[in-house]
Motif scaffolding. Sequence first.
Motif, PDB file in Angstrom:
ATOM      1  N   THR A   1       3.815  -1.984 -15.699  1.00  0.00           N
ATOM      2  CA  THR A   1       3.363  -0.676 -15.214  1.00  0.00           C
ATOM      3  C   THR A   1       4.523   0.154 -14.684  1.00  0.00           C
ATOM      4  O   THR A   1       4.518   1.385 -14.783  1.00  0.00           O
ATOM      5  CB  THR A   1       2.295  -0.842 -14.118  1.00  0.00           C
TER       6      THR A   1
ATOM      7  N   THR B   1       3.310   5.003  -7.780  1.00  0.00           N
ATOM      8  CA  THR B   1       3.281   3.869  -8.717  1.00  0.00           C
ATOM      9  C   THR B   1       4.633   3.171  -8.761  1.00  0.00           C
ATOM     10  O   THR B   1       4.719   1.937  -8.717  1.00  0.00           O
ATOM     11  CB  THR B   1       2.897   4.342 -10.133  1.00  0.00           C
TER      12      THR B   1
ATOM     13  N   THR C   1       5.964   1.726 -17.715  1.00  0.00           N
ATOM     14  CA  THR C   1       5.024   2.730 -18.216  1.00  0.00           C
ATOM     15  C   THR C   1       5.119   4.006 -17.388  1.00  0.00           C
ATOM     16  O   THR C   1       5.169   5.115 -17.927  1.00  0.00           O
ATOM     17  CB  THR C   1       3.582   2.197 -18.191  1.00  0.00           C
TER      18      THR C   1
ATOM     19  N   TYR D   1      -1.125   1.768 -18.913  1.00  0.00           N
ATOM     20  CA  TYR D   1      -1.015   1.922 -17.463  1.00  0.00           C
ATOM     21  C   TYR D   1      -2.072   1.087 -16.746  1.00  0.00           C
ATOM     22  O   TYR D   1      -3.262   1.216 -17.019  1.00  0.00           O
ATOM     23  CB  TYR D   1      -1.182   3.399 -17.076  1.00  0.00           C
ATOM     24  N   LYS D   2      -1.615   0.228 -15.861  1.00  0.00           N
ATOM     25  CA  LYS D   2      -2.512  -0.560 -15.021  1.00  0.00           C
ATOM     26  C   LYS D   2      -2.325  -0.110 -13.583  1.00  0.00           C
ATOM     27  O   LYS D   2      -1.232  -0.212 -13.023  1.00  0.00           O
ATOM     28  CB  LYS D   2      -2.200  -2.052 -15.159  1.00  0.00           C
ATOM     29  N   GLU D   3      -3.377   0.390 -12.997  1.00  0.00           N
ATOM     30  CA  GLU D   3      -3.269   0.958 -11.657  1.00  0.00           C
ATOM     31  C   GLU D   3      -2.862  -0.106 -10.654  1.00  0.00           C
ATOM     32  O   GLU D   3      -3.501  -1.169 -10.567  1.00  0.00           O
ATOM     33  CB  GLU D   3      -4.602   1.588 -11.251  1.00  0.00           C
TER      34      GLU D   3
ATOM     35  N   LYS E   1      -5.454   6.470 -11.793  1.00  0.00           N
ATOM     36  CA  LYS E   1      -5.708   6.679 -13.225  1.00  0.00           C
ATOM     37  C   LYS E   1      -6.594   7.896 -13.449  1.00  0.00           C
ATOM     38  O   LYS E   1      -6.366   8.678 -14.393  1.00  0.00           O
ATOM     39  CB  LYS E   1      -6.348   5.437 -13.830  1.00  0.00           C
TER      40      LYS E   1
ATOM     41  N   THR F   1       5.363  -0.689  -7.490  1.00  0.00           N
ATOM     42  CA  THR F   1       5.769  -1.683  -8.487  1.00  0.00           C
ATOM     43  C   THR F   1       7.240  -2.064  -8.366  1.00  0.00           C
ATOM     44  O   THR F   1       7.769  -2.786  -9.203  1.00  0.00           O
ATOM     45  CB  THR F   1       5.496  -1.162  -9.921  1.00  0.00           C
TER      46      THR F   1
END
Length: 238
Positions: free
Chosen positions: A13, A130, A16, A192-194, A83, A134
Motif C-alpha cells: 500500500t 497513508t 500504491t 490500495y488497501k486502507e 478509500k 505505512t
Amino acid sequence: MGFRKSVSAFPPTFWTANTMELFERWAWYGIFIILPLYLTGSIDDGALGFSQNQKGILMGTVTGILYFLPLFTGAIADRYGYKKVLTISYIILSIGYLSLGYVSSFTSVYLVFLFVALGAGLFKPVISATVAKTSEGENSSLGFGIFYMIVNIGAFIGPIVASQSREVSWKYPFMISAVAILINLALLFFFYKEPPRKKDDQPLGASLVRIIKNIWIAVSDVKFLIFLLIIVGFWTMY
C-alpha cells in the motif's frame, strides 16, 4: 538495517500510495504550469484571452482555498474512510480537469477550477496519512524521503508532457491530466488497501470545531508562527 532491506520492508500500500501521488502531481502540475498561458493567451490560438488581473484572481484565490481545505477534509477522511474519500476525490478531479478544457467564461472557469481544488483538497491529507501509517517506526524518514522524491518526479513529468501536448491542442493537457487521475482510480480499486486508522466517532461538526481549536493552539506558539511566516514568504516568492 541496510537500504535495500529498509525499502523492501514497506508494504504494498505504501508503493500504491506513492504511485498515486506521482500521477496526481503529474496531473496537477501539468495543468498548473501551463494555466497562466492558457488563461491569458490569444483566443485565436485556442486560449481564453483573460486579463492578467483575472488570471491572478483565479489562480491566487483558488490555490489558497485548495491548501486550506486539508485542515478539514482530513477530518472527513478519518470519519468516513480513506478509500471512500479517495474515490470521491478522483471522480471530482477527473471531471474537473477534463471540464477545464471546455469552459471559456471567467465564471465557469473559476467554478470548475474551484471544483478541482475540492478534489485535490480531499486527496492531499489521505495520501500523506497513508504514507505516514505505512512507514512508521525507523523507516519513517526514508518513507517520507521517497514520498517527496515521487512528488518531485510527478512535478517534473507533468509540465513537460503538458507543454508538448498543448502544441497540438490546448485540450490535450486537460485530457491527459484526466486520464492520469483515472489511472489512480484503477490503482485505488485494485491495489490500495486502507491502512488501520482510529475511527472518529464524534459528530462531524464536533470534529471540525476541535480542529479549529487545535489550529488556534498551534498558532499561539510564537516560534511555530514565525516558522509558518518564513514558509509563507518562500511560497509568496514562488
